[in-house]
Write an enzyme that holds these catalytic residues in place. Structure first.
Site, PDB file in Angstrom:
ATOM      1  N   PRO A  15      10.766  -5.685   8.844  1.00  0.00           N
ATOM      2  CG  PRO A  15      12.021  -4.492   7.301  1.00  0.00           C
ATOM      3  CD  PRO A  15      11.813  -5.872   7.840  1.00  0.00           C
ATOM      4  CG  ASN A  16       8.678  -0.380   8.451  1.00  0.00           C
ATOM      5  OD1 ASN A  16       9.039   0.388   9.345  1.00  0.00           O
ATOM      6  ND2 ASN A  16       9.317  -0.475   7.307  1.00  0.00           N
ATOM      7  NE  ARG A  23       4.050  -0.657   6.761  1.00  0.00           N
ATOM      8  CZ  ARG A  23       4.714  -1.651   6.184  1.00  0.00           C
ATOM      9  NH1 ARG A  23       4.766  -2.824   6.773  1.00  0.00           N
ATOM     10  NH2 ARG A  23       5.335  -1.473   5.051  1.00  0.00           N
ATOM     11  CE1 TYR A  28       1.451  -4.363   3.767  1.00  0.00           C
ATOM     12  CE2 TYR A  28       1.575  -2.056   4.445  1.00  0.00           C
ATOM     13  CZ  TYR A  28       2.039  -3.111   3.678  1.00  0.00           C
ATOM     14  OH  TYR A  28       3.087  -2.913   2.811  1.00  0.00           O
ATOM     15  CG  ASN A  78       5.455 -10.337   5.698  1.00  0.00           C
ATOM     16  OD1 ASN A  78       6.211  -9.836   4.867  1.00  0.00           O
ATOM     17  ND2 ASN A  78       4.216  -9.901   5.883  1.00  0.00           N
ATOM     18  CB  ALA A  81      10.931  -3.205   2.851  1.00  0.00           C
ATOM     19  CD  GLU A 105       8.543 -14.416  -0.611  1.00  0.00           C
ATOM     20  OE1 GLU A 105       9.225 -15.270  -1.239  1.00  0.00           O
ATOM     21  OE2 GLU A 105       8.317 -13.278  -1.054  1.00  0.00           O
ATOM     22  CG  HIS A 107       4.570 -10.920   0.637  1.00  0.00           C
ATOM     23  ND1 HIS A 107       5.556 -10.133   1.176  1.00  0.00           N
ATOM     24  CD2 HIS A 107       5.199 -11.864  -0.100  1.00  0.00           C
ATOM     25  CE1 HIS A 107       6.740 -10.578   0.771  1.00  0.00           C
ATOM     26  NE2 HIS A 107       6.546 -11.634  -0.006  1.00  0.00           N
ATOM     27  NE  ARG A 114       1.374  -2.400  -1.797  1.00  0.00           N
ATOM     28  CZ  ARG A 114       1.985  -2.368  -0.621  1.00  0.00           C
ATOM     29  NH1 ARG A 114       2.278  -3.504   0.004  1.00  0.00           N
ATOM     30  NH2 ARG A 114       2.311  -1.222  -0.072  1.00  0.00           N
TER      31      ARG A 114
HETATM   32  C1  DQA Z   1       4.624  -6.890   2.693  1.00  0.00           C
HETATM   33  C2  DQA Z   1       4.820  -6.307   1.297  1.00  0.00           C
HETATM   34  C3  DQA Z   1       6.140  -5.555   1.194  1.00  0.00           C
HETATM   35  O1  DQA Z   1       6.277  -4.981  -0.098  1.00  0.00           O
HETATM   36  C4  DQA Z   1       6.181  -4.423   2.207  1.00  0.00           C
HETATM   37  O2  DQA Z   1       7.452  -3.797   2.164  1.00  0.00           O
HETATM   38  C5  DQA Z   1       5.826  -4.853   3.570  1.00  0.00           C
HETATM   39  C6  DQA Z   1       4.766  -5.835   3.770  1.00  0.00           C
HETATM   40  C7  DQA Z   1       3.241  -7.532   2.875  1.00  0.00           C
HETATM   41  O3  DQA Z   1       3.086  -8.274   3.824  1.00  0.00           O
HETATM   42  O4  DQA Z   1       2.331  -7.289   2.077  1.00  0.00           O
HETATM   43  O5  DQA Z   1       6.360  -4.326   4.564  1.00  0.00           O
HETATM   44  O6  DQA Z   1       5.612  -7.909   2.879  1.00  0.00           O
END
Ligand code: DQA
Length: 151
Positions: A15-16, A23, A28, A78, A81, A105, A107, A114
């Protein structure tokens, strides 16, 4: 990794992440998912097809992990959240690695620097490996790990 289809990698984004580019660019960066696709394709140089997808829907993401199992396709994930609380996603991701298929995995940020809620990943415990904190470089390093010759 025998039996794993190394002609394609699923690069799955939660998501997002469809909003990358606009964003929180301070966290990011300012590049979007099509830019990521182009970077990974350049790195792959035809050795492996990059099948990059994004969804805000947990069920869709779980369905894609079933697809990885059914087609023995390695995954770069990825979970965004969902990383921090989705036991359903963890259980689906476990199907991948328990089948002997690599799942890395990734990020973009380093969640450990964070907010405290980001310090927990329910995915890491069943992932083949975890790469975080290198921007889009996290995905690129994950791809390199999949392309390494077997030890
Ligand atoms: C994320 C880190 C997560 O905490 C966050 O909710 C994201 C992006 C990252 O790629 O740094 O949406 O996975």
């Amino acid at each position: 990794m025998s039996g794993v289809t190394m002609s394609r990698v699923l690069v799955l984004n939660g998501p997002n992440l469809g909003r990358l580019g606009s964003r929180e660019p301070d966290v990011y960066g300012s590049q979007d998912l099509p830019a990521l696709q182009a970077l990974l394709e350049a790195d792959a140089a035809g050795r492996i097809a990059i099948d990059l997808r994004q969804t805000n829907d947990e069920a869709e993401l779980i369905g894609w992990l079933y697809e990885a199992v059914d087609t023995a396709t390695p995954v770069i994930l990825n979970p965004a959240a969902f990383t921090h609380y989705s036991y359903a996603l963890r259980d689906a991701a476990a199907l991948v690695t328990k089948a002997g298929i690599p799942l890395v995995e990734v990020h973009i940020s380093n969640p450990h620097t964070r907010e405290v809620f980001r310090h927990t990943s329910v995915i890491s415990g069943i992932a083949s490996g975890v790469i975080a904190g290198f921007g889009f470089g996290s995905y690129r390093l994950a791809l390199q790990s999949l392309l390494l010759p077997e030890a």
